[in-house]
Design a protein around this motif. Structure first.
Motif, PDB file in Angstrom:
ATOM      1  N   CYS A  72       0.850  -1.205   0.000  1.00 52.27           N
ATOM      2  CA  CYS A  72       0.000   0.000   0.000  1.00 52.27           C
ATOM      3  C   CYS A  72       0.876   1.242   0.000  1.00 52.27           C
ATOM      4  CB  CYS A  72      -0.911   0.004   1.224  1.00 52.27           C
ATOM      5  SG  CYS A  72      -2.091  -1.346   1.297  1.00 52.27           S
ATOM      6  N   GLY A  74       2.890   4.577  -0.828  1.00 52.42           N
ATOM      7  CA  GLY A  74       2.672   5.824  -1.553  1.00 52.42           C
ATOM      8  C   GLY A  74       3.894   6.699  -1.367  1.00 52.42           C
ATOM      9  N   HIS A 109      -2.369   0.739  -6.534  1.00 53.65           N
ATOM     10  CA  HIS A 109      -1.961   1.873  -7.353  1.00 53.65           C
ATOM     11  C   HIS A 109      -3.119   2.876  -7.437  1.00 53.65           C
ATOM     12  CE1 HIS A 109       1.645  -0.353  -9.424  1.00 53.65           C
ATOM     13  NE2 HIS A 109       1.846  -0.048  -8.160  1.00 53.65           N
ATOM     14  N   ILE A 134      -0.146  14.564  -9.579  1.00 53.00           N
ATOM     15  CA  ILE A 134       0.254  13.166  -9.373  1.00 53.00           C
ATOM     16  C   ILE A 134       0.693  12.462 -10.658  1.00 53.00           C
ATOM     17  CG2 ILE A 134      -1.218  12.923  -7.345  1.00 53.00           C
ATOM     18  CD1 ILE A 134      -3.092  11.186  -9.116  1.00 53.00           C
ATOM     19  N   VAL A 137       3.731  10.358 -10.132  1.00 52.36           N
ATOM     20  CA  VAL A 137       3.425   9.214  -9.274  1.00 52.36           C
ATOM     21  C   VAL A 137       2.801   8.108 -10.118  1.00 52.36           C
ATOM     22  CG1 VAL A 137       2.024   8.390  -7.342  1.00 52.36           C
ATOM     23  CG2 VAL A 137       3.143  10.614  -7.198  1.00 52.36           C
ATOM     24  N   ARG A 194     -11.033   4.325   1.450  1.00 53.87           N
ATOM     25  CA  ARG A 194      -9.863   3.476   1.662  1.00 53.87           C
ATOM     26  C   ARG A 194     -10.268   2.146   2.280  1.00 53.87           C
ATOM     27  NH1 ARG A 194      -8.156   8.787   2.158  1.00 53.87           N
ATOM     28  NH2 ARG A 194      -6.209   9.247   1.007  1.00 53.87           N
ATOM     29  N   GLU A 235      -6.711  15.582  -1.197  1.00 52.63           N
ATOM     30  CA  GLU A 235      -5.503  14.807  -1.453  1.00 52.63           C
ATOM     31  C   GLU A 235      -4.333  15.727  -1.749  1.00 52.63           C
ATOM     32  OE1 GLU A 235      -3.336  11.105  -2.045  1.00 52.63           O
ATOM     33  OE2 GLU A 235      -5.069  11.789  -0.889  1.00 52.63           O
TER      34      GLU A 235
END
Length: 241
Positions: A72, A74, A109, A134, A137, A194, A235
């Motif tokens: 998980c 990030g 992802h 992002i 990312v 989540r 976010e």
């Protein structure tokens, strides 16, 4: 059937939810973290271990003893090149799982890891959040996915959820899409808790139909665009402030 799970990124918001649900399902969990003080969980079925996940020698004994690896992880966005850490960790995990004959690994992802899919996102998401916030990312996640697709010894699943929020776990139907890097079904929500992502990951640990898939997921529901934009702004704040 309970499994021995190895969880990377366990101290993050999704990681903590996954730990909670995994323990409720009586799995035995090893949580690898940089700072064990960030996890305050008391349960006889969890081991919280300080580990440098970029050091293969530190990872080795944990991979050897596990049934399933779940990431998980990030990482903070970069501006000029794909975030390299997703691929770095994936290659180390792959090497060690091959060494010990392990196969099952899942990576969390996000929607739109393939840049070609960005045209399907809304104007704000495409031109601000994806492009400016992002994008690198997602590019790093995509490098990881492309690497996994070259392996022949892993039963991997890359789980791609939409925008995340901290709502409770639900029993809503999960829609899946193995082709588009987002859920093309118009009934799918563009946001997901989540907790529901963690629920899905744990539900497909033994699901062979999910093996060797880059799978986008979404809930069968309908949210307003304002809900989606609000989640993206939240976010952005989490990443940079």
């Amino acid at each position: 059937m309970s499994k021995k799970l190895l969880v990377l990124g366990a101290s993050g918001q999704t990681g903590q939810e996954l730990l909670k649900q995994a323990l409720e399902k009586n799995h035995h969990v090893t949580a690898l973290v940089r700072d064990p003080s960030k996890l305050e969980i008391e349960n006889e079925n969890i081991s919280i271990v300080k580990c440098n996940i970029f050091d293969k020698d530190e990872l080795r004994p944990h991979i050897e003893k596990t049934d399933v690896v779940i990431s998980c992880l990030g990482f903070t966005p970069t501006w000029s090149e794909p975030v390299p850490y997703f691929l770095d960790v994936a290659t180390k995990i792959s090497d060690l799982m091959k060494e010990f004959g392990k196969r099952r690994v899942l990576f969390m992802h996000a929607w739109f890891t393939n840049r070609d899919s960005w045209s399907e996102a809304g104007f704000f998401a495409r031109n601000f959040f994806l492009r400016l916030v992002i994008g690198q990312v997602l590019a790093g996640m995509r490098q990881c996915e492309e690497f996994l697709e070259t392996t022949d010894h892993l039963d991997f699943t890359c789980v791609l959820p939409p925008g995340l929020h901290n709502g409770p776990v639900t029993d809503k139907e999960t829609l899946v899409d193995d082709s588009n890097f987002f859920v093309a079904d118009t009934r799918s929500s563009w946001r997901m808790s989540r907790a529901d992502v963690a629920r899905y990951i744990l539900d497909v640990i033994n699901d062979e139909s999910s093996f060797r898939k880059v799978r986008a997921i979404g809930l069968l529901t309908s949210d307003s665009w304002w809900d989606v934009v609000k989640d993206q702004v939240d976010e952005f704040k989490r990443l940079f402030f």
